[in-house]
Design an enzyme around this catalytic site. Structure first.
Site, PDB file in Angstrom:
ATOM      1  N   ASP A  75      75.903  -2.043  24.504  1.00 28.90           N
ATOM      2  CA  ASP A  75      74.994  -2.273  25.739  1.00 28.90           C
ATOM      3  C   ASP A  75      73.443  -2.422  24.929  1.00 28.90           C
ATOM      4  O   ASP A  75      73.427  -2.272  23.879  1.00 28.90           O
ATOM      5  CB  ASP A  75      75.048  -1.117  26.726  1.00 28.90           C
ATOM      6  CG  ASP A  75      74.725   0.151  26.139  1.00 28.90           C
ATOM      7  OD1 ASP A  75      74.302   0.328  25.087  1.00 28.90           O
ATOM      8  OD2 ASP A  75      75.145   1.066  26.911  1.00 28.90           O
ATOM      9  N   ASN A 111      75.539  10.487  35.056  1.00 28.88           N
ATOM     10  CA  ASN A 111      76.012  10.054  36.254  1.00 28.88           C
ATOM     11  C   ASN A 111      77.185   9.495  35.892  1.00 28.88           C
ATOM     12  O   ASN A 111      77.977   9.043  36.879  1.00 28.88           O
ATOM     13  CB  ASN A 111      74.971   8.987  37.011  1.00 28.88           C
ATOM     14  CG  ASN A 111      74.883   7.770  36.176  1.00 28.88           C
ATOM     15  OD1 ASN A 111      75.474   7.642  34.602  1.00 28.88           O
ATOM     16  ND2 ASN A 111      73.955   6.748  36.432  1.00 28.88           N
ATOM     17  N   HIS A 117      78.201   7.260  33.608  1.00 33.36           N
ATOM     18  CA  HIS A 117      78.281   5.750  33.387  1.00 33.36           C
ATOM     19  C   HIS A 117      78.868   5.485  31.865  1.00 33.36           C
ATOM     20  O   HIS A 117      78.682   6.349  31.082  1.00 33.36           O
ATOM     21  CB  HIS A 117      76.938   4.959  33.448  1.00 33.36           C
ATOM     22  CG  HIS A 117      75.963   5.393  32.612  1.00 33.36           C
ATOM     23  ND1 HIS A 117      74.478   5.209  32.343  1.00 33.36           N
ATOM     24  CD2 HIS A 117      75.958   6.025  31.206  1.00 33.36           C
ATOM     25  CE1 HIS A 117      74.114   5.582  31.649  1.00 33.36           C
ATOM     26  NE2 HIS A 117      74.840   6.067  30.609  1.00 33.36           N
ATOM     27  N   GLU A 174      77.311   1.414  35.550  1.00 35.29           N
ATOM     28  CA  GLU A 174      76.825   2.456  36.448  1.00 35.29           C
ATOM     29  C   GLU A 174      77.680   2.701  37.602  1.00 35.29           C
ATOM     30  O   GLU A 174      78.970   1.926  37.953  1.00 35.29           O
ATOM     31  CB  GLU A 174      75.503   1.958  37.116  1.00 35.29           C
ATOM     32  CG  GLU A 174      74.393   1.386  35.946  1.00 35.29           C
ATOM     33  CD  GLU A 174      73.938   2.816  35.414  1.00 35.29           C
ATOM     34  OE1 GLU A 174      74.407   3.835  35.355  1.00 35.29           O
ATOM     35  OE2 GLU A 174      72.671   2.494  34.762  1.00 35.29           O
TER      36      GLU A 174
END
Length: 242
Positions: free
Chosen positions: A67, A136, A138, A143
């Site tokens: 990413d 979270n 991810h 996400e």
């Protein structure tokens, strides 16, 4: 899913590096994808030592991007490419032609997505995928709410990711978007290694391994992968069931 719990971060990093080394030895021309961020840095340290000592040869491997923050590239401090350049690619002397990274400054990001998908398809799949996990849940920049059937795509970053991003940059940056491999790439990878350390990751790792599989916590999808190795330190594993 195979779970390994080590006493501390360095032991976990050493174990992770050894796994990657053995996989590279098994397939010297592996297509390798490794997350940036803080958690993999110890793994990179041990990998670099092994390469420099001649314990593993990575000259035939190809390395791809997981990413990148949209608007950044390898010239920007705190970018994913800059992190991998500094801690792995350059110390190992990786040939630039064997590094395939997102140019997240391009105007046509969809073309970047298509180029990466085509590259992976030309290799069949990712052979070795090293992942961290966000607070979270991810994976990369997939996400909460991300589809499990997606390949490379551009995403709006979650509020938690935006907040955490500050630790990577020496100067304030307002990152809003990311470009990332999709979860479908991860599910199709030959071997996935997931790493996490510290008490801060204990809650999300409990959900990752024991929670319901849901795209609201993307890391849970790895429960469906046939060949996942989870490497934790004792703190990150502290909430797991016996």
């Amino acid at each position: 899913m195979n779970l390994y719990v080590d006493n501390n971060y360095d032991e976990m990093s050493r174990r992770t590096a050894e796994m990657i080394i053995q996989l590279m030895k098994k397939k010297p021309d592996s297509l390798v994808c490794m997350a940036a961020g803080n958690t993999p840095l110890g793994t990179f340290t041990h990998l670099v030592k092994a390469v420099q000592k001649g314990e593993v040869n990575v000259e035939a491997c190809h390395f791809i991007s997981l990413d990148e923050w949209v608007g950044l590239d390898g010239t920007d401090e705190g970018s994913c490419r800059q992190t991998l350049d500094a801690h792995f690619f350059k110390p190992c002397g990786i040939d630039e032609q064997r590094i395939h990274f997102f140019d997240a400054k391009r105007a046509n990001l969809q073309a970047e997505c298509e180029k990466m998908d085509a590259l992976i398809q030309s290799h069949g799949h990712i052979d070795v995928l090293l992942l961290g996990v966000g607070m979270n849940g991810h994976l990369g920049f997939n996400e909460p709410g991300a589809g499990f059937d997606t390949y490379t795509h551009v995403v709006e970053l979650d509020a938690v990711t935006k907040q955490v991003s500050a630790k990577y940059f020496t100067e304030p940056r307002e990152v809003q978007m990311g470009i990332t491999l999709g979860i479908k790439h991860m599910l199709e990878a030959e071997t996935v290694i997931l790493i996490a350390d510290g008490l801060k990751k204990a809650d999300i790792m409990q959900k990752a391994l024991h929670g319901e599989v849901t795209n609201e916590v993307p890391v849970t999808v790895l429960q469906q992968h046939p060949n996942v190795h989870v490497c934790l330190d004792a703190a990150a594993a502290s909430l797991l069931k016996a």
